[in-house]
Design a protein around this motif. Structure first.
Motif, short mmCIF file in Angstrom:
data_model
loop_
_atom_site.label_atom_id
_atom_site.label_comp_id
_atom_site.label_asym_id
_atom_site.label_seq_id
_atom_site.Cartn_x
_atom_site.Cartn_y
_atom_site.Cartn_z
N ASP B 165 -9.32 -9.84 -18.63
CA ASP B 165 -10.13 -10.83 -17.92
C ASP B 165 -11.62 -10.52 -17.96
O ASP B 165 -12.44 -11.34 -17.51
CB ASP B 165 -9.67 -10.94 -16.46
CG ASP B 165 -8.38 -11.75 -16.33
OD1 ASP B 165 -7.99 -12.40 -17.33
OD2 ASP B 165 -7.77 -11.72 -15.24
N TRP B 168 -13.62 -13.21 -19.47
CA TRP B 168 -14.01 -14.37 -18.67
C TRP B 168 -15.52 -14.32 -18.39
O TRP B 168 -16.22 -15.32 -18.42
CB TRP B 168 -13.22 -14.35 -17.36
CG TRP B 168 -13.31 -15.61 -16.56
CD1 TRP B 168 -12.57 -16.74 -16.72
CD2 TRP B 168 -14.18 -15.86 -15.44
NE1 TRP B 168 -12.92 -17.67 -15.77
CE2 TRP B 168 -13.91 -17.16 -14.98
CE3 TRP B 168 -15.16 -15.11 -14.78
CZ2 TRP B 168 -14.57 -17.73 -13.89
CZ3 TRP B 168 -15.83 -15.67 -13.71
CH2 TRP B 168 -15.53 -16.97 -13.28
N PRO B 396 -12.30 -13.16 -11.47
CA PRO B 396 -11.27 -12.20 -11.87
C PRO B 396 -11.72 -10.74 -11.73
O PRO B 396 -12.91 -10.46 -11.62
CB PRO B 396 -11.00 -12.54 -13.34
CG PRO B 396 -12.13 -13.39 -13.80
CD PRO B 396 -12.80 -13.96 -12.60
N MET B 433 -3.56 -10.48 -17.18
CA MET B 433 -4.62 -11.49 -17.30
C MET B 433 -4.26 -12.67 -16.41
O MET B 433 -3.24 -13.31 -16.60
CB MET B 433 -4.79 -11.91 -18.75
CG MET B 433 -5.43 -10.80 -19.58
SD MET B 433 -5.57 -11.21 -21.34
CE MET B 433 -6.87 -12.44 -21.33
N THR B 434 -5.12 -12.94 -15.44
CA THR B 434 -4.86 -14.03 -14.51
C THR B 434 -5.97 -15.07 -14.50
O THR B 434 -5.85 -16.13 -13.88
CB THR B 434 -4.71 -13.48 -13.07
OG1 THR B 434 -5.92 -12.79 -12.74
CG2 THR B 434 -3.53 -12.53 -12.95
N ALA B 435 -7.08 -14.79 -15.17
CA ALA B 435 -8.23 -15.70 -15.11
C ALA B 435 -7.91 -17.01 -15.82
O ALA B 435 -7.13 -17.04 -16.77
CB ALA B 435 -9.44 -15.04 -15.74
#
Lengths: 197, 445
Positions: B165, B168, B396, B433-435
């Motif tokens: 992330d 991002w 993030p 990875m969550t973004a």
């Protein structure tokens, strides 16, 4: 003076050296020799100003439209030496105008320019002068330098290189309007480059 | 490699850091193996090798590496070491070459690394030399928006996961335009400092109003740059975020402020503003509205040694670092604007940079404090902002509450421990990875 006695009784076209005396009377210099002497004096004066940290006076040796330029120097094969110096427009070590030079000098006076507080001890040795008068009245001069810098307790550096200057007369005094400084180094061995060359 | 030593150098509860990691030769040797031998390392930029057969000489840690583009356009990172005795096969900084010949005995390699020619192959070696096993050693190469990364470790995750992330945020500087970026440089110089201090400093915004006040003062007066003070920094809308060892500081403000800091003066501000306005629709298409309009990456580092844009802190022993400074400009940016960025950046950064020259003696003395007998027993204090960071709904990574914090420093040394203590890549954690990567920009640009 180039290690060779000047020819006597040759009248200088311009400007005559003031007061030079030979055994047989007044000594005349060629215009080229007179120019060489004048510029040599200019560069010696500049070196003392830098080493004595009279940087505001040093700034006066530059025209207001000066370009103070130090390209990078790359390792390239001998047959590609035309690529050794990075051209103007590429990333340089320095590409400064008068305003940036003024900022650099003013910075030192704040008492918080840590790279130079306490200041470096420098010795500028300038030599190998060659000068050529150009059609437009300006002069092209190149010199070699060795600059020794000692800083804080034991830090010390020797900077070697050459300057290629364009000078013009402003109100009767020579001023540099373009300076290209070429260092004899690829990776700079110095912790920083905080002294003027 | 010696038996894996357990490193416990940063106390996450108190923020105390054992400063012996800045000068100890054995620690440094472990770093070369476990960090520089494993991590994805930033080594250059595609624009440095734009044409077929171009090459650029670079380093992975202390290992000399030739970044080449072969005749088919593929990138390679090749260890610059002849497989015969070990001489370098390339001595130029950059150029264009189909082959590299060792100047010792004449072994010659293609620019994809294959050993092509050995003098006396049949006469002296009796045809017994297996040339196919003696190519230049090749590292794995991947790119992110034109920036070239390489790793020696086959088991390393792909670069996308490695950056995670962090991308991002990184996209807001490196991945804004369809045209991509052009790298200028590098300028190279040696600093008598440990490499970690340079990296740590890249998200240390606390030092700026003290270390760099002289430069800020004159630039305020001559260039019309903003005032710099601790008070302004404490009140700023900037934050820190941390992902996988990558330290990011960023600004979140929808004020149309141009994206490049270097080179903005009262004379050039108009150029920056016009460019920002003209490119905003494209950037918004590529990055989505939030990142295009609000998020602006500021100081940052990419683990382990990519710092502040495309700049490298190359380890040269525990108390020496070779610093490489590049400037990146967007390719179709107006020439006048490129010039302003180039001049502003080189006036501030690099060996002679007004800002950067003032860092060195501080860093150097920090390194030296890890040498002297009494001083090295005293830990560094990295306690600022302890307990004031965590997940954030919009940003993030692990995010600090303020711009001035040592959260990233603590996490950087924790990441260092993770690499130093892991026997292999499988034990080095990666944040999921969550973004939300809105927009069309990808790893490829």
């Amino acid at each position: 003076m180039n290690g060779v006695a000047p020819s006597r009784r040759i009248s200088a076209v311009s400007p005559p050296a003031a007061g030079a005396q030979g055994e047989d009377g007044p000594l005349a210099l060629t215009a080229q020799q007179a120019l060489w002497l004048e510029l040599n004096q200019f560069y010696i004066r500049e070196a003392w100003l830098l080493d004595e940290r009279k940087l505001k006076q040093w700034l006066d040796l530059f025209t207001d439209d000066v370009l103070y330029f130090m390209p990078r120097r790359k390792n390239v094969p001998r047959r590609e030496l035309h690529r050794e110096l990075t051209p103007l427009g590429d990333l340089a070590i320095l590409e400064e105008d008068k305003r940036y030079l003024e900022m650099r000098v003013a910075r030192l006076e704040t008492g918080m320019a840590w790279a130079e507080d306490p200041p470096s001890r420098t010795r500028h040795l300038i030599g190998n002068l060659e000068a050529r008068r150009l059609e437009d009245g300006e002069v092209e001069a190149r010199t070699a330098f060795l600059v020794y810098r000692s800083h804080l307790e034991t830090d010390h550096q020797l900077l070697s290189g050459c300057r290629e200057d364009r000078l013009r007369k402003v109100d009767g005094a020579w001023k540099v309007r373009r300076r290209m400084i070429v260092l004899d180094a690829n990776v700079l061995l110095d912790k920083n480059l905080s002294v003027f060359l | 490699m010696a038996a894996v030593r357990e490193y416990a150098v940063i106390d996450p509860v108190t923020g105390k850091l054992d400063r012996r990691i800045f000068s100890d030769q054995a620690v440094y040797d472990d770093e070369l193996e476990r960090i520089f031998g494993r991590a994805w390392l930033m080594i250059g930029h595609e624009s440095l090798v734009p044409a077929a057969d171009d090459f650029f000489h670079t380093y992975m840690g202390e290992d000399p590496v030739i970044l080449t583009r072969d005749g088919a356009g593929r990138l390679h990172a090749l260890l610059n070491m002849c497989r015969h005795r070990g001489n370098r096969v390339c001595r130029a900084d950059d150029g264009n070459a189909k082959r590299f010949m060792c100047s010792y005995h004449g072994w010659t390699y293609r620019n994809d690394g294959a050993l092509d020619h050995v003098p006396g192959e049949s006469e002296a070696y009796y045809g017994a030399l297996d040339k196919s096993a003696l190519g230049l050693v090749e590292a794995r190469v991947e790119t992110y928006a034109g920036i070239v990364f390489a790793t020696w470790d086959r088991n390393a995750p792909d670069l996308d996961a490695y950056l995670g992330d962090a991308r991002w945020y990184l996209d807001t500087v490196f991945n804004r335009r369809d045209c991509g970026m052009q790298a200028l440089g590098p300028m190279k110089w040696l600093e008598p400092v440990n490499w970690k201090t340079l990296v740590d400093n890249c998200s240390d915004n606390y030092h700026v109003p003290t270390s760099h006040l002289s430069s800020a003062l004159v630039q305020m007066r001559w260039l019309g740059r903003p005032r710099l003070s601790h008070e302004d920094q404490f009140a700023s809308p900037h934050r820190h975020a941390f992902v996988n060892g990558h330290s990011l500081t960023f600004r979140d403000a929808d004020d149309g402020m141009p994206r490049y800091v270097h080179g903005i003066s009262k004379e050039t501000a108009r150029l920056f503003e016009e460019y920002h306005r003209a490119t905003l629709p494209e950037v918004e298409r590529r990055l989505g509205a939030l990142r295009a309009r609000r998020i602006q990456l500021a100081n940052h580092s990419i683990f382990p040694n990519g710092i502040l844009g495309l700049r490298l802190a190359l380890p040269r022993g525990p108390r020496k670092t070779e610093f490489w400074h590049f400037v990146l400009v967007e390719r179709d940016m107006p020439e006048e604007l490129q010039r302003a960025i180039r001049i502003g950046s080189q006036a501030n950064n690099g060996a002679a940079g007004m800002f950067e020259q003032d860092d060195v003696d501080n860093w150097r003395q920090v390194t030296e404090a890890s040498v002297s007998r009494r001083a090295r027993r005293l830990p560094q204090d990295l306690s600022m902002g302890l307990g004031h960071a965590g997940p954030h709904p919009d940003y993030p990574g692990l995010v600090s509450e303020r711009y001035i914090s040592e959260n990233n420093q603590r996490l950087f040394y924790q990441r260092w421990e993770e690499f130093m203590n892991a026997p292999d890549w499988a034990r080095i954690p990666l944040a999921p990875m969550t973004a939300r990567f809105d927009g069309t920009a990808t790893m490829r640009g």
